[in-house]
Design a protein around this motif. Structure first.
Motif, PDB file in Angstrom:
ATOM      1  N   HIS A 143       0.850  -1.186   0.000  1.00 35.38           N
ATOM      2  CA  HIS A 143       0.000   0.000   0.000  1.00 35.38           C
ATOM      3  C   HIS A 143       0.885   1.235   0.000  1.00 35.38           C
ATOM      4  CE1 HIS A 143      -3.270  -2.727   0.972  1.00 35.38           C
ATOM      5  NE2 HIS A 143      -2.493  -3.219   1.902  1.00 35.38           N
ATOM      6  N   ARG A 144       0.713   2.072  -1.009  1.00 33.99           N
ATOM      7  CA  ARG A 144       1.515   3.293  -1.117  1.00 33.99           C
ATOM      8  C   ARG A 144       0.601   4.447  -1.503  1.00 33.99           C
ATOM      9  NH1 ARG A 144       7.357   3.987  -4.206  1.00 33.99           N
ATOM     10  NH2 ARG A 144       7.527   6.253  -3.959  1.00 33.99           N
ATOM     11  N   ILE A 145       0.728   5.556  -0.775  1.00 30.36           N
ATOM     12  CA  ILE A 145      -0.109   6.731  -0.994  1.00 30.36           C
ATOM     13  C   ILE A 145       0.804   7.937  -1.134  1.00 30.36           C
ATOM     14  CG2 ILE A 145      -1.897   8.223  -0.011  1.00 30.36           C
ATOM     15  CD1 ILE A 145      -2.785   5.729   1.637  1.00 30.36           C
ATOM     16  N   THR A 146       0.559   8.748  -2.146  1.00 29.78           N
ATOM     17  CA  THR A 146       1.299   9.996  -2.329  1.00 29.78           C
ATOM     18  C   THR A 146       0.313  11.145  -2.309  1.00 29.78           C
ATOM     19  OG1 THR A 146       3.013   8.921  -3.654  1.00 29.78           O
ATOM     20  CG2 THR A 146       2.803  11.313  -3.869  1.00 29.78           C
ATOM     21  N   ALA A 147       0.630  12.179  -1.526  1.00 28.64           N
ATOM     22  CA  ALA A 147      -0.275  13.312  -1.392  1.00 28.64           C
ATOM     23  C   ALA A 147       0.514  14.607  -1.267  1.00 28.64           C
ATOM     24  CB  ALA A 147      -1.181  13.131  -0.173  1.00 28.64           C
ATOM     25  N   ASP A 148       0.516  15.408  -2.334  1.00 29.80           N
ATOM     26  CA  ASP A 148       1.070  16.768  -2.286  1.00 29.80           C
ATOM     27  C   ASP A 148       2.477  16.830  -1.712  1.00 29.80           C
ATOM     28  OD1 ASP A 148      -1.316  17.801  -3.313  1.00 29.80           O
ATOM     29  OD2 ASP A 148      -2.223  17.854  -1.323  1.00 29.80           O
TER      30      ASP A 148
END
Length: 245
Positions: free
Chosen positions: A4-9
């Protein structure tokens, strides 16, 4: 591996599952915990693999000696050959560092304010929830210039409130401090919901609602669970900011 990988700003959050490593049973296979009885060489190889899969330098991943407390360390460099402090949260304003938290049912909490360039990783089990480790991490972040309303919070895999059975007295003890953690298992017995409790603590600190994969470690065969297996490996959550790898 990094399931699980999340990129945000400008902020990056990642969580491992148990697969893609070299550890033998019962730590099979991507055990990232160095204090669970696994071979040190296997743990080192797994940590290198996990960091590499994220494009991060394993030598610049900062780990903790987690003790289920509320102490926070503000870090500006890896520990090197020195002792790893007994803390349950790390905070940094250095983009070259990756902060890591180990879990196998406890809640990994990753936080970042990319505008201020500040990130944090916290280990929130039941004792840490009661002790306030996540609010302490937020306070340390604000000390480096972060603003709670700008902080992105991401929760990783952890035992859910429908599965975290505890004695009635223990549920009452936790709920006396964090009422939102009061829960009941799916089979009708007393339980504690760590994620609900931490989410409420973050809201009181002014941090927006957390995201994340929403996986229960006890229910998922793809994740390590201490409550299910006792002798087992550890998952990792990683957070870092845009900048040097």
């Amino acid at each position: 591996m990094t399931a699980h990988r999340i990129t945000a700003d400008g902020a990056h959050f990642a969580f491992t599952d148990r697969w893609g490593g070299v550890s033998a049973v019962p730590y099979d296979s991507l055990n990232l915990g160095g204090a669970v009885g696994d071979e040190p060489a296997a743990v080192a190889a797994n940590r290198e693999r996990a960091a590499g899969s994220l494009g991060r330098d394993p030598a610049r991943v900062v780990w903790m000696n987690q003790v289920h407390g509320s102490e926070v360390a503000v870090v500006d460099r890896p520990w090197g050959d020195g002792p790893v402090p007994a803390v349950d949260a790390l905070v940094t304003d250095r983009a070259e560092l990756t902060l890591a938290v180990l879990t196998a049912d406890c809640l990994p909490v990753l936080l970042a304010d990319p505008v201020a360039g500040v990130a944090a990783a916290a280990h929130a089990g039941r004792p840490g929830l009661v002790a306030g480790v996540v609010p302490a991490a937020v306070a340390a972040m604000t000390g480096l210039g972060a603003e709670p309303a700008r902080i992105s919070a991401v929760f990783g895999p952890a035992v859910c409130g429908k599965c975290y059975e505890v004695p009635e007295a223990l549920r009452a003890e936790v709920a006396a401090v964090v009422p939102e953690a009061y829960a009941e298992t799916s089979w009708g017995t007393p339980a504690v919901d760590i994620a609900a409790g931490v989410r409420a603590q973050l809201a009181r600190a002014g941090v927006p609602a957390a995201g994340g994969p929403g996986i229960c470690t006890l229910e998922s065969a793809d994740h390590f669970s201490y409550r299910r297996d006792r002798t087992t490996g550890r998952l990792a959550g990683y957070v870092w900011l845009d900048g040097r790898p």
